[in-house]
Design a protein around this motif. Structure first.
Motif, PDB file in Angstrom:
ATOM      1  N   LYS A  85       0.813  -1.214   0.000  1.00  0.00           N
ATOM      2  CA  LYS A  85       0.000   0.000   0.000  1.00  0.00           C
ATOM      3  C   LYS A  85       0.847   1.266   0.000  1.00  0.00           C
ATOM      4  CE  LYS A  85      -3.703  -2.339   2.558  1.00  0.00           C
ATOM      5  NZ  LYS A  85      -4.525  -2.342   3.805  1.00  0.00           N
ATOM      6  N   HIS A 105      -3.205   5.650  -8.065  1.00  0.00           N
ATOM      7  CA  HIS A 105      -3.700   4.295  -8.296  1.00  0.00           C
ATOM      8  C   HIS A 105      -2.783   3.543  -9.255  1.00  0.00           C
ATOM      9  CE1 HIS A 105      -7.251   6.540  -6.935  1.00  0.00           C
ATOM     10  NE2 HIS A 105      -7.743   5.391  -6.522  1.00  0.00           N
ATOM     11  N   LEU A 140       0.437   2.332  -7.495  1.00  0.00           N
ATOM     12  CA  LEU A 140       0.182   1.161  -6.650  1.00  0.00           C
ATOM     13  C   LEU A 140      -0.081  -0.076  -7.498  1.00  0.00           C
ATOM     14  CD1 LEU A 140      -2.088   2.536  -3.769  1.00  0.00           C
ATOM     15  CD2 LEU A 140       0.183   1.527  -3.528  1.00  0.00           C
ATOM     16  N   ASP A 170      -7.884   0.305 -10.193  1.00  0.00           N
ATOM     17  CA  ASP A 170      -7.992   0.314  -8.735  1.00  0.00           C
ATOM     18  C   ASP A 170      -8.205  -1.073  -8.129  1.00  0.00           C
ATOM     19  OD1 ASP A 170     -10.544  -0.102  -9.625  1.00  0.00           O
ATOM     20  OD2 ASP A 170     -11.458   1.562  -8.526  1.00  0.00           O
ATOM     21  N   LYS A 230      -8.295  -6.558  -3.896  1.00  0.00           N
ATOM     22  CA  LYS A 230      -8.344  -5.405  -3.012  1.00  0.00           C
ATOM     23  C   LYS A 230      -8.575  -4.170  -3.866  1.00  0.00           C
ATOM     24  CE  LYS A 230      -5.889  -5.470   0.623  1.00  0.00           C
ATOM     25  NZ  LYS A 230      -7.023  -5.523   1.591  1.00  0.00           N
ATOM     26  N   ILE A 232      -8.493  -0.131  -4.372  1.00  0.00           N
ATOM     27  CA  ILE A 232      -7.866   1.093  -3.879  1.00  0.00           C
ATOM     28  C   ILE A 232      -8.942   2.167  -3.822  1.00  0.00           C
ATOM     29  CG2 ILE A 232      -5.974   2.721  -4.213  1.00  0.00           C
ATOM     30  CD1 ILE A 232      -4.765   0.647  -6.176  1.00  0.00           C
ATOM     31  N   ARG A 233      -9.332   2.583  -2.612  1.00  0.00           N
ATOM     32  CA  ARG A 233     -10.511   3.442  -2.475  1.00  0.00           C
ATOM     33  C   ARG A 233     -10.179   4.844  -1.977  1.00  0.00           C
ATOM     34  NH1 ARG A 233     -14.192  -0.257   1.181  1.00  0.00           N
ATOM     35  NH2 ARG A 233     -12.218  -1.303   1.642  1.00  0.00           N
ATOM     36  N   THR A 234      -8.936   5.238  -2.017  1.00  0.00           N
ATOM     37  CA  THR A 234      -8.565   6.551  -1.489  1.00  0.00           C
ATOM     38  C   THR A 234      -8.075   7.461  -2.612  1.00  0.00           C
ATOM     39  OG1 THR A 234      -6.396   5.605  -0.993  1.00  0.00           O
ATOM     40  CG2 THR A 234      -8.001   5.653   0.791  1.00  0.00           C
TER      41      THR A 234
END
Length: 397
Positions: A119, A163, A166, A223, A313, A315-317
């Protein structure tokens, strides 16, 4: 004497100036040229790689609007790139002598297949150091075994650099462990028109096929990061829904016909479905449309890995918000329009530039938004009438 020295000095300065001018012009011309990492292969060699050359002939992009204009590619700080590369390829004779790559998933200890998702957002130069064995353009293949498929992983993109960082740092490690021959394509939608996820996937497919004869295509949201190595990024004889269980939805499949997030298609299946629809501008509709194309046009059902394997998973930020919902998505989806009228064969775009970064290939395009009235006329869609409200009459007791 003074006059002679001045003449010589002016002459030397003129030569230096002309050489400098020639160098600047030559450098500018090189910048305006985009050389594919796969262009070192002849057309005959490209066709010989595919088992079905007629499929490649069917998708010749003669209908594509392709223009070369000023550089509009997003600026990725500390990301290295080249415009002309020599892609390393295995020696054909040696390659045939290798055993077939076989990523084993026979171990009973399922915990060894769990992926720890990083992360931490690293700069591009650090990500490149993490994956310094990757060839330019985000291409990698195993050096000790022979792969049976050539994978193009296609990502739709707009203004999501965190995003992307990552995703790239995680996905390269994941795919290399599965011993895959793969290339990552990031299709960026330039401009201010509404985002068209499905059309960008078609663009990625078409541009990837210009570069090399891939035979497996995985269409991927930026994401979503896979969490289990048993979720092998390969294509089968039917389209596969890869992102079955996402952490945001408590690792549950929301509904039985869900076909979004990450999907896998063989070359023949994607061409047979006429690719993704191009008529869904904004959020929603295209995934369900693609599910219907598979069932109605291909006459196939989709496959899925078990829910304990196909885990992702999200990525929600990083302040990302989804686009506005398409108010006409249901009118299009339930119209039962002819899928031959929209898809790969109607994908229109302006190609600005291809840039081969170290960890991915950027395809930068502009799409021209089509109004619903134009879509309706082209696909012969009649807008659905709203359901009538049923009046209830209370009887007197």
């Amino acid at each position: 004497m003074f006059y002679t020295r001045r003449t010589v000095f002016v002459f030397i300065c003129s030569i230096v100036f002309l050489q400098a001018l020639y160098y600047i012009i030559t450098l500018q011309l090189k910048k305006n040229q985009t050389i594919s990492p796969y262009d070192l292969t002849s057309d005959k060699e490209k066709l010989s790689v595919s088992n079905d050359t007629t499929l490649i002939q069917k998708i010749e992009p003669s209908f594509i609007s392709t223009t070369s204009i000023q550089t509009l590619v997003p600026s990725f700080i500390k990301a290295t790139y080249v415009l002309a590369i020599n892609l390393t390829r295995p020696d054909p004779v040696v390659f045939k002598s290798y055993p077939v790559c076989n990523f084993s998933i026979s171990n009973n200890d399922t915990s060894i297949y769990r992926v720890t998702v990083s992360k931490t957002i690293h700069p591009f130069d650090v990500i490149e150091k993490h994956h310094d064995d990757i060839d330019w353009g985000g291409h990698w293949f195993p050096k000790t075994c022979r792969t049976e498929q050539r994978l193009a992983l296609i990502i739709c993109y707009r203004n999501r650099e965190f995003h992307l960082k990552l995703f790239l740092d995680n996905i390269h490690s994941f795919l290399k462990q599965q011993q895959l021959d793969y290339t990552i394509f990031v299709v960026n939608q330039h401009g201010t028109d509404q985002f068209n996820r499905a059309a960008l996937f078609n663009v990625g497919f078409l541009e990837a096929m210009k570069l090399y004869s891939f035979d497996c295509f995985i269409f991927h949201d930026v994401d979503l990061i896979p969490e289990d190595l048993r979720n092998v990024y390969k294509c089968g004889d039917r389209p596969r829904h890869m992102s079955v269980a996402v952490d945001k939805f408590n690792y549950k499949l929301l509904y039985s016909t869900l076909f979004g997030g990450v999907t896998a298609f063989s070359l023949s299946d994607f061409v047979g479905a006429n690719g993704y629809p191009t008529v869904y501008w904004g959020w929603g509709g295209e995934d369900d449309d693609m599910y219907l194309r598979v069932s109605r046009k291909l006459k196939k059902s989709i496959t899925r890995y078990p829910i304990e394997i196909a885990r992702y998973k999200m990525i929600r930020t990083y302040n990302h918000t989804s686009g506005k919902a398409n108010p006409h998505r249901h009118d299009i989806l339930y119209s039962k329009y002819d899928y031959n009228r929209d898809g790969i064969n109607t994908t229109r775009y302006n190609l600005h530039e291809l840039v081969f970064y170290k960890t991915f290939t950027m395809i930068n395009v502009t799409l021209t938004e089509e109004r619903f009235e134009q879509i309706s006329a082209r696909l012969n869609i009649t807008k659905r009438k709203p359901a009538k409200k049923i009046k209830t009459i209370r009887r007197k007791a």
